[in-house]
Design a protein around this motif. Structure first.
Motif, short mmCIF file in Angstrom:
data_model
loop_
_atom_site.label_atom_id
_atom_site.label_comp_id
_atom_site.label_asym_id
_atom_site.label_seq_id
_atom_site.Cartn_x
_atom_site.Cartn_y
_atom_site.Cartn_z
N PHE A 102 1.71 -1.58 12.49
CA PHE A 102 0.42 -1.20 11.84
C PHE A 102 1.03 0.17 10.71
O PHE A 102 0.03 0.68 10.20
CB PHE A 102 -0.76 -0.56 12.56
N LYS A 103 2.19 0.80 10.91
CA LYS A 103 2.59 1.87 10.06
C LYS A 103 2.95 1.38 9.00
O LYS A 103 3.63 0.33 8.70
CB LYS A 103 3.69 2.37 11.09
N THR A 104 2.31 2.15 7.78
CA THR A 104 2.84 1.83 6.56
C THR A 104 3.20 3.15 5.84
O THR A 104 3.40 4.23 6.30
CB THR A 104 1.53 1.59 5.66
N ASP A 105 4.16 3.05 4.57
CA ASP A 105 4.79 4.08 3.96
C ASP A 105 3.67 4.79 3.28
O ASP A 105 4.10 5.98 3.03
CB ASP A 105 5.78 3.30 3.02
N ASP A 106 2.63 4.13 3.01
CA ASP A 106 1.52 5.10 2.12
C ASP A 106 1.15 6.05 3.06
O ASP A 106 0.65 7.11 2.65
CB ASP A 106 0.52 4.16 1.65
N ASP A 107 1.05 6.14 4.33
CA ASP A 107 0.73 7.33 5.25
C ASP A 107 1.29 8.37 4.88
O ASP A 107 0.76 9.46 5.01
CB ASP A 107 0.61 6.73 6.86
#
Length: 132
Positions: A102-107
């Motif tokens: 669930f980890k995205t670069d946007d975070d």
């Protein structure tokens, strides 16, 4: 009913059974064997005597035996039910979800923007204090 149970109990003491055998000595031996095995529940007598000497002689010893037994049984039951629950719900509970999916670069970008905004706010407050 009261009298029938008394009669049945007296008949069992005398040795009368529903299905009497022809040989009375064999019947008496079978009765004694059954009484010995049913009295101990299949547990050898020396073990029962040792248990009684440790736990059964006093009320506090027996209460300790009960409390310890309940705690051990509860722990085993809890561990068993937890393992069954986790096995059935693998990947569905908070502990078993793979959060890297669930980890995205946007975070990371959002965190950087928040830090920049905080730095700007801190910098703007210092200018007002210098005017005084």
């Amino acid at each position: 009913m009261l009298f029938s149970s008394i009669a049945l109990r007296n008949a069992s003491r005398v040795g009368l059974r529903r299905f009497p055998t022809a040989n009375a000595t064999t019947n008496a031996g079978a009765i004694q064997l059954r009484q010995k095995s049913s009295a101990s529940g299949g547990i050898p007598a020396p073990i029962l005597h040792q248990w009684y000497n440790i736990f059964g002689k006093s009320t506090i010893g027996y209460a300790t035996w009960l409390v310890a037994g309940i705690i051990v049984a509860e722990g085993m039951t809890g561990a068993l039910s937890d393992s069954i629950w986790n096995g059935v719900n693998a990947g569905r509970t908070y502990e078993s979800v793979d959060w890297t999916k669930f980890k995205t670069d946007d975070d990371d970008d959002d965190d950087d923007e928040d830090e920049e905004e905080e730095e700007e706010e801190e910098g703007g407050g210092d200018d007002e204090d210098d005017d005084e």
